[in-house]
Design a protein around this motif. Structure first.
Motif, PDB file in Angstrom:
ATOM      1  N   CYS A 266       0.824  -1.212   0.000  1.00  0.00           N
ATOM      2  CA  CYS A 266       0.000   0.000   0.000  1.00  0.00           C
ATOM      3  C   CYS A 266       0.858   1.261   0.000  1.00  0.00           C
ATOM      4  CB  CYS A 266      -0.919   0.001   1.219  1.00  0.00           C
ATOM      5  SG  CYS A 266      -2.205  -1.271   1.209  1.00  0.00           S
ATOM      6  N   GLN A 267       1.911   1.243   0.794  1.00  0.00           N
ATOM      7  CA  GLN A 267       2.760   2.430   0.920  1.00  0.00           C
ATOM      8  C   GLN A 267       3.692   2.624  -0.270  1.00  0.00           C
ATOM      9  OE1 GLN A 267       4.643   1.519   4.659  1.00  0.00           O
ATOM     10  NE2 GLN A 267       2.838   2.110   5.875  1.00  0.00           N
ATOM     11  N   ASN A 268       3.923   1.561  -1.040  1.00  0.00           N
ATOM     12  CA  ASN A 268       4.845   1.632  -2.174  1.00  0.00           C
ATOM     13  C   ASN A 268       4.145   1.311  -3.493  1.00  0.00           C
ATOM     14  OD1 ASN A 268       7.795   1.887  -0.914  1.00  0.00           O
ATOM     15  ND2 ASN A 268       6.599   0.509   0.385  1.00  0.00           N
ATOM     16  N   ALA A 269       2.868   1.589  -3.541  1.00  0.00           N
ATOM     17  CA  ALA A 269       2.073   1.237  -4.716  1.00  0.00           C
ATOM     18  C   ALA A 269       2.636   1.851  -5.995  1.00  0.00           C
ATOM     19  CB  ALA A 269       0.623   1.679  -4.509  1.00  0.00           C
ATOM     20  N   GLU A 270       2.995   3.107  -5.957  1.00  0.00           N
ATOM     21  CA  GLU A 270       3.498   3.768  -7.167  1.00  0.00           C
ATOM     22  C   GLU A 270       4.762   3.090  -7.679  1.00  0.00           C
ATOM     23  OE1 GLU A 270       4.886   8.204  -8.780  1.00  0.00           O
ATOM     24  OE2 GLU A 270       4.211   7.941  -6.704  1.00  0.00           O
ATOM     25  N   LYS A 271       5.684   2.796  -6.785  1.00  0.00           N
ATOM     26  CA  LYS A 271       6.934   2.132  -7.166  1.00  0.00           C
ATOM     27  C   LYS A 271       6.685   0.745  -7.730  1.00  0.00           C
ATOM     28  CE  LYS A 271       9.649   0.494  -3.936  1.00  0.00           C
ATOM     29  NZ  LYS A 271      10.628   0.401  -2.814  1.00  0.00           N
ATOM     30  N   LEU A 272       5.646   0.077  -7.231  1.00  0.00           N
ATOM     31  CA  LEU A 272       5.337  -1.290  -7.651  1.00  0.00           C
ATOM     32  C   LEU A 272       4.409  -1.349  -8.861  1.00  0.00           C
ATOM     33  CD1 LEU A 272       4.793  -2.774  -4.072  1.00  0.00           C
ATOM     34  CD2 LEU A 272       6.754  -3.202  -5.567  1.00  0.00           C
ATOM     35  N   GLY A 273       4.007  -0.191  -9.367  1.00  0.00           N
ATOM     36  CA  GLY A 273       3.122  -0.161 -10.531  1.00  0.00           C
ATOM     37  C   GLY A 273       1.694  -0.528 -10.209  1.00  0.00           C
ATOM     38  N   ILE A 274       1.271  -0.240  -8.976  1.00  0.00           N
ATOM     39  CA  ILE A 274      -0.056  -0.632  -8.488  1.00  0.00           C
ATOM     40  C   ILE A 274      -0.946   0.593  -8.298  1.00  0.00           C
ATOM     41  CG2 ILE A 274      -1.283  -1.663  -6.529  1.00  0.00           C
ATOM     42  CD1 ILE A 274       0.267  -3.648  -8.343  1.00  0.00           C
ATOM     43  N   ASP A 275      -2.195   0.456  -8.700  1.00  0.00           N
ATOM     44  CA  ASP A 275      -3.210   1.454  -8.393  1.00  0.00           C
ATOM     45  C   ASP A 275      -3.603   1.274  -6.931  1.00  0.00           C
ATOM     46  OD1 ASP A 275      -5.509   2.952  -8.028  1.00  0.00           O
ATOM     47  OD2 ASP A 275      -6.413   2.382  -9.943  1.00  0.00           O
ATOM     48  N   PRO A 276      -3.341   2.247  -6.050  1.00  0.00           N
ATOM     49  CA  PRO A 276      -3.626   2.059  -4.619  1.00  0.00           C
ATOM     50  C   PRO A 276      -5.101   1.873  -4.314  1.00  0.00           C
ATOM     51  CG  PRO A 276      -3.061   4.339  -5.091  1.00  0.00           C
ATOM     52  CD  PRO A 276      -2.767   3.567  -6.348  1.00  0.00           C
ATOM     53  N   LYS A 277      -5.964   2.145  -5.275  1.00  0.00           N
ATOM     54  CA  LYS A 277      -7.398   1.954  -5.073  1.00  0.00           C
ATOM     55  C   LYS A 277      -7.868   0.576  -5.542  1.00  0.00           C
ATOM     56  CE  LYS A 277      -8.434   6.887  -5.528  1.00  0.00           C
ATOM     57  NZ  LYS A 277      -9.195   7.918  -6.301  1.00  0.00           N
ATOM     58  N   LYS A 278      -6.919  -0.265  -5.964  1.00  0.00           N
ATOM     59  CA  LYS A 278      -7.270  -1.598  -6.454  1.00  0.00           C
ATOM     60  C   LYS A 278      -6.371  -2.653  -5.819  1.00  0.00           C
ATOM     61  CE  LYS A 278      -9.096  -0.146 -10.962  1.00  0.00           C
ATOM     62  NZ  LYS A 278      -8.979  -0.319 -12.434  1.00  0.00           N
ATOM     63  N   ILE A 279      -6.470  -2.776  -4.507  1.00  0.00           N
ATOM     64  CA  ILE A 279      -5.656  -3.744  -3.771  1.00  0.00           C
ATOM     65  C   ILE A 279      -6.569  -4.765  -3.099  1.00  0.00           C
ATOM     66  CG2 ILE A 279      -4.048  -4.080  -1.852  1.00  0.00           C
ATOM     67  CD1 ILE A 279      -2.865  -1.342  -2.507  1.00  0.00           C
ATOM     68  N   CYS A 280      -6.309  -6.029  -3.382  1.00  0.00           N
ATOM     69  CA  CYS A 280      -7.058  -7.145  -2.793  1.00  0.00           C
ATOM     70  C   CYS A 280      -6.118  -7.963  -1.929  1.00  0.00           C
ATOM     71  CB  CYS A 280      -7.636  -8.016  -3.910  1.00  0.00           C
ATOM     72  SG  CYS A 280      -8.366  -9.590  -3.359  1.00  0.00           S
TER      73      CYS A 280
END
Length: 358
Positions: A183-197
């Motif tokens: 969650c805290q590193n979503a941008e670095k991991l290429g993740i949309d922080p609003k789409k975490i399961c």
């Protein structure tokens, strides 16, 4: 928190028996376990589960781990999973933790090649099965490759520490720390922080549900769009009167009593601890859970516990779906032929599409 809104996507008719492909798979599993080494391991597991001394518990653990290793070897050779792996980029990272000494939690990452380089991917953070006492994250790679590819998401496979070497709540905390890291590193991991399961199955379902408790306790459930514990261990129902249990619950309750003793640091003092038994979380904590989908089989050995949790989460306004696969046992639910079939695969993809991607 605002009550979640179910789309009421699933209503499988339950008939009290296995039919069609499910019956065929169940027959295959019974045939595999009726002779040779699998039958001997099963017999030994049942025999050792009736003994209540440390030496017998140690032998039981060895048998459970041997059984899990055999299943992992079988899963790794499934052609659809092998094909999926060709289209996955596998990487890894470690998350440092200090709640039980200094330990770096390994996280294997499976990214569909079509999603590499994007910054808005959905994340699926997973805790593997094995009763929280056996298995490893890598054992689940074949299935998660398939799932990540078919559901258009990045899978984060967490190698949390096992009991009895690591006791409750440290297994749950390992997973929780990885969840927070993603969650805290979503941008670095290429993740949309609003789409975490967050998800897990069997023992991993316990770890996932325990993480839901921690997120609720810390007012952090807003970080998670979807929680999906499947065939989860969630409470101490195995210690109740077996006369009221289903056949599958009765057949497994002595083993599960020993497994919980392996997980607990002090099973008596932790009897009401929701990090050991997430199904015992208070109504106030349940009301703060992430939006949740529960998945189980009609004849799963955790059906009663999961159904009770579903009712409590529905009352608390946090249940999106309670999916019960007709005629399905715990073993069928983890069998590759069932996982790649329409009932399971189609259901999981629909859950992801409707509750994570949208």
């Amino acid at each position: 928190m605002e009550r979640v809104q179910s789309k009421n996507l699933f209503n499988f008719p339950l008939k009290g028996l296995a039919e069609g492909a499910v019956a065929e798979i169940d027959a295959q599993i019974r045939a595999v376990h009726s002779s040779g080494p699998p039958a001997e391991i099963g017999r030994k597991i049942n025999e050792l589960s009736l003994k209540d001394d440390e030496e017998s518990r140690s032998q039981l653990l060895s048998m459970i781990r041997a059984n899990n290793t055999g299943l992992a070897m079988m899963v790794s050779s499934v052609p659809p999973f092998q094909e999926a792996a060709k289209n996955i980029q596998a990487t890894e990272f470690k998350v440092p933790t200090s709640h039980d000494g200094n330990f770096d939690v390994l996280v294997e990452v499976y990214t569909p090649k079509t999603l590499v380089g994007r910054s808005d991917n959905a994340a699926f953070i997973f805790a593997h099965g094995g009763g929280c006492v056996s298995g490893s994250a890598h054992d689940s790679k074949p299935y998660l490759d398939w799932m990540a590819l078919s559901a258009d998401m990045v899978a984060f496979n967490v190698d949390y520490r096992l009991a009895p070497e690591a006791k409750c709540p440290n297994n749950v905390k390992d997973f929780y720390e990885v969840v927070k890291y993603v969650c805290q590193n979503a941008e670095k991991l290429g993740i949309d922080p609003k789409k975490i399961c967050i998800a897990g199955e069997s023992g991993g379902g316990y770890v996932c549900t325990g993480a839901c408790v921690m997120l609720a306790q810390n007012d952090e459930s807003h970080l998670i769009k979807l929680a999906m514990p499947a065939i989860p261990m969630v409470d101490d129902y195995a210690f109740s009167d077996p006369g009221a249990m289903t056949l599958e619950e009765r057949d497994s309750h002595t083993v599960m009593r020993q497994v919980w003793r392996m997980i607990a640091a002090d099973i008596d003092q932790q009897a009401d601890d929701p990090l050991l038994y997430p199904g015992k979380a208070s109504d106030e904590i349940m009301a703060k859970f992430p939006p949740t989908v529960l998945v189980v089989g009609e004849f799963d050995m955790f059906i009663t516990s999961t159904a009770r949790l579903a009712r409590r989460l529905r009352r608390a306004g946090r249940l999106l779906e309670f999916v019960v696969f007709p005629g399905v046992t715990h073993h069928v639910c983890i069998w590759p032929a069932f996982r790649t079939g329409e009932m399971f695969d189609g259901t999981i993809k629909k859950i992801i599409q409707e509750y994570l991607h949208k």
